[in-house]
Write a protein that holds these residues in place. Structure first.
Motif, mmCIF file in Angstrom:
data_model
loop_
_atom_site.group_PDB
_atom_site.id
_atom_site.type_symbol
_atom_site.label_atom_id
_atom_site.label_comp_id
_atom_site.label_asym_id
_atom_site.label_seq_id
_atom_site.Cartn_x
_atom_site.Cartn_y
_atom_site.Cartn_z
ATOM 1 N N ARG A 85 -16.532 -34.057 -126.606
ATOM 2 C CA ARG A 85 -16.138 -35.257 -125.892
ATOM 3 C C ARG A 85 -16.393 -36.472 -126.791
ATOM 4 O O ARG A 85 -17.433 -36.564 -127.448
ATOM 5 C CB ARG A 85 -16.918 -35.420 -124.585
ATOM 6 N N VAL A 86 -15.446 -37.375 -126.818
ATOM 7 C CA VAL A 86 -15.555 -38.546 -127.682
ATOM 8 C C VAL A 86 -15.080 -39.798 -126.946
ATOM 9 O O VAL A 86 -14.328 -39.726 -125.973
ATOM 10 C CB VAL A 86 -14.705 -38.376 -128.971
ATOM 11 N N ARG A 87 -15.559 -40.920 -127.451
ATOM 12 C CA ARG A 87 -15.089 -42.214 -126.973
ATOM 13 C C ARG A 87 -14.207 -42.819 -128.064
ATOM 14 O O ARG A 87 -14.557 -42.788 -129.246
ATOM 15 C CB ARG A 87 -16.280 -43.113 -126.668
ATOM 16 N N LEU A 88 -13.066 -43.366 -127.651
ATOM 17 C CA LEU A 88 -12.124 -43.947 -128.595
ATOM 18 C C LEU A 88 -12.317 -45.457 -128.676
ATOM 19 O O LEU A 88 -12.576 -46.110 -127.658
ATOM 20 C CB LEU A 88 -10.679 -43.660 -128.181
ATOM 21 N N ALA A 89 -12.188 -45.995 -129.885
ATOM 22 C CA ALA A 89 -12.258 -47.442 -130.085
ATOM 23 C C ALA A 89 -10.982 -47.886 -130.794
ATOM 24 O O ALA A 89 -10.693 -47.437 -131.909
ATOM 25 C CB ALA A 89 -13.479 -47.802 -130.922
ATOM 26 N N ILE A 90 -10.208 -48.734 -130.126
ATOM 27 C CA ILE A 90 -8.947 -49.232 -130.693
ATOM 28 C C ILE A 90 -8.966 -50.754 -130.673
ATOM 29 O O ILE A 90 -9.066 -51.366 -129.605
ATOM 30 C CB ILE A 90 -7.731 -48.714 -129.895
ATOM 31 N N GLU A 91 -8.912 -51.363 -131.845
ATOM 32 C CA GLU A 91 -8.865 -52.820 -131.916
ATOM 33 C C GLU A 91 -7.494 -53.305 -131.445
ATOM 34 O O GLU A 91 -6.459 -52.769 -131.879
ATOM 35 C CB GLU A 91 -9.099 -53.296 -133.351
ATOM 36 N N PRO A 92 -7.439 -54.312 -130.568
ATOM 37 C CA PRO A 92 -6.152 -54.815 -130.074
ATOM 38 C C PRO A 92 -5.199 -55.223 -131.188
ATOM 39 O O PRO A 92 -3.980 -55.036 -131.077
ATOM 40 C CB PRO A 92 -6.554 -56.024 -129.211
ATOM 41 N N GLY A 93 -5.748 -55.749 -132.272
ATOM 42 C CA GLY A 93 -4.899 -56.190 -133.376
ATOM 43 C C GLY A 93 -4.217 -55.057 -134.113
ATOM 44 O O GLY A 93 -3.308 -55.300 -134.925
ATOM 45 N N GLU A 94 -4.641 -53.811 -133.869
ATOM 46 C CA GLU A 94 -4.045 -52.651 -134.525
ATOM 47 C C GLU A 94 -2.853 -52.084 -133.757
ATOM 48 O O GLU A 94 -2.193 -51.158 -134.223
ATOM 49 C CB GLU A 94 -5.081 -51.545 -134.718
ATOM 50 N N LEU A 95 -2.582 -52.601 -132.580
ATOM 51 C CA LEU A 95 -1.480 -52.115 -131.755
ATOM 52 C C LEU A 95 -0.189 -52.822 -132.178
ATOM 53 O O LEU A 95 -0.135 -54.049 -132.209
ATOM 54 C CB LEU A 95 -1.762 -52.363 -130.271
ATOM 55 N N ARG A 96 0.832 -52.052 -132.515
ATOM 56 C CA ARG A 96 2.108 -52.613 -132.936
ATOM 57 C C ARG A 96 3.187 -52.300 -131.916
ATOM 58 O O ARG A 96 3.398 -51.129 -131.562
ATOM 59 C CB ARG A 96 2.533 -52.028 -134.293
ATOM 60 N N GLU A 97 3.850 -53.321 -131.423
ATOM 61 C CA GLU A 97 4.995 -53.096 -130.545
ATOM 62 C C GLU A 97 6.189 -52.666 -131.369
ATOM 63 O O GLU A 97 6.467 -53.247 -132.413
ATOM 64 C CB GLU A 97 5.327 -54.359 -129.752
ATOM 65 N N VAL A 98 6.877 -51.611 -130.916
ATOM 66 C CA VAL A 98 8.061 -51.119 -131.639
ATOM 67 C C VAL A 98 9.190 -50.900 -130.659
ATOM 68 O O VAL A 98 8.966 -50.563 -129.487
ATOM 69 C CB VAL A 98 7.739 -49.807 -132.386
#
Length: 329
Positions: free
Chosen positions: A315-328
């Motif tokens: 089991r893991v927790r994910l960390a995603i920085e908002p600035g890394e999200l790209r709209e395509v």
């Protein structure tokens, strides 16, 4: 200032368009890569510039001169193909000198130029060998030397490394780039290999279905893909539809998103909402397959030690920085 300019170039076979309205410019001394999947039109475009394939419309300007009316041998262009196309009954020296013979260069100057270019590609000690006595990488360097010895204004490379094994391919791409920079030679390189494109190019023209969908340097194409095709072809982006993206992030997302696998952090957490479902060892990177909120993701983590490897089911927790999200699109 543009050294090569392609204006509204079109190529059709009957009612079928290979590409249409292709337009770009290249500065003198630039290394440009045409990157894209098989069948996207990149090799045909290269052959049109070389004059080996006729164009249906448009102009190709080299240093201000329109090449379209000119025969291939009048264009002052060097070209290297995937197949070496060496003369088997000629030595390395004779193969390299062939173009100079066609140009009727005097024997003395021709020998000097052949010796110079063979030294440049590190084959000076192989001058008297025949193609069957050479490795694949050496044969490709002979083909490169044959194109360079005529001192072309433009060098075209059509997937010259794709038939070689990985180790030789890596060495030869570094050598080609070094020679290109040393000579200041304007170069147009065709490949479907993103790693070659990212490591060799000043700029990349990404093609799909006969169109250039994005152009820019390696950093721009890798970090800011303009659409889902670009995100899927450059790197190993996770492409999420709006429904999956909304579920993963826990908020409404109206558009599709792309997330780079190395931009997702993983932390072991018994209460985490992610689960490791598999992994692959890619040398210095471990590529995990993770499922979170019903969404499958690929996550790349540096391979520091065997003790850090997460087992399946972890089991893991994910960390995603908002600035890394790209709209395509």
């Amino acid at each position: 200032m543009s050294f090569v300019t392609v204006e509204n170039l079109q190529k059709r076979y009957g009612d079928t368009a290979v590409f249409s309205d292709i337009a770009f410019s290249i500065a003198k001394g630039e290394f440009i890569t045409l990157l894209g999947p098989s069948g996207c039109g990149k090799s045909t475009l290269l052959r049109c510039i070389a004059g080996l394939t006729g164009v249906s419309a448009g102009r190709i300007l080299l240093d201000g001169q329109d090449l379209v009316p000119l025969a291939p041998q009048k264009r002052d262009i060097g070209m290297v193909f995937q197949s070496y196309a060496l003369f088997p009954n000629m030595t390395v020296e004779q193969n390299v000198a062939f173009g100079l013979r066609m140009q009727k260069v005097a024997t003395g100057p021709a020998r000097e130029r052949v010796a110079e270019v063979l030294q440049l590609v590190e084959l000076d000690t192989f001058a008297q060998r025949y193609p069957h006595q050479l490795s694949g990488g050496q044969c490709q360097r002979v083909a490169l030397a044959r194109s360079l010895v005529t001192r072309p204004r433009l060098l075209l490379l059509d997937e010259p490394l794709s038939a070689l094994d990985a180790r030789i391919r890596k060495h030869l791409r570094e050598q080609i780039r070094q020679i290109q920079q040393e000579l200041g030679l304007t170069t147009l390189f065709v490949t479907h290999d993103q790693e070659e494109a990212l490591t060799m190019s000043d700029r990349i023209f990404l093609m799909n279905k006969g169109q250039i969908v994005q152009s820019g340097d390696a950093q721009a194409l890798y970090t800011a893909p303009v659409n889902a095709f670009a995100a899927g072809f450059i790197g190993n982006y996770n492409l999420l539809g709006s429904e999956d993206a909304s579920r993963l992030l826990g908020r409404a997302v109206p558009r599709s998103l792309a997330i780079r696998p190395e931009a997702i952090g993983l932390l072991a957490d018994p209460g985490g909402d992610g689960e490791i479902t598999g992994h692959s060892l890619l040398g210095n990177v471990i590529r995990y397959r993770v499922r979170a909120q019903g969404v499958s993701l690929v996550v790349d983590v540096l391979n520091r030690s065997a003790a850090d490897l997460y087992p399946n089911g972890q089991r893991v927790r994910l960390a995603i920085e908002p600035g890394e999200l790209r709209e395509v699109a």
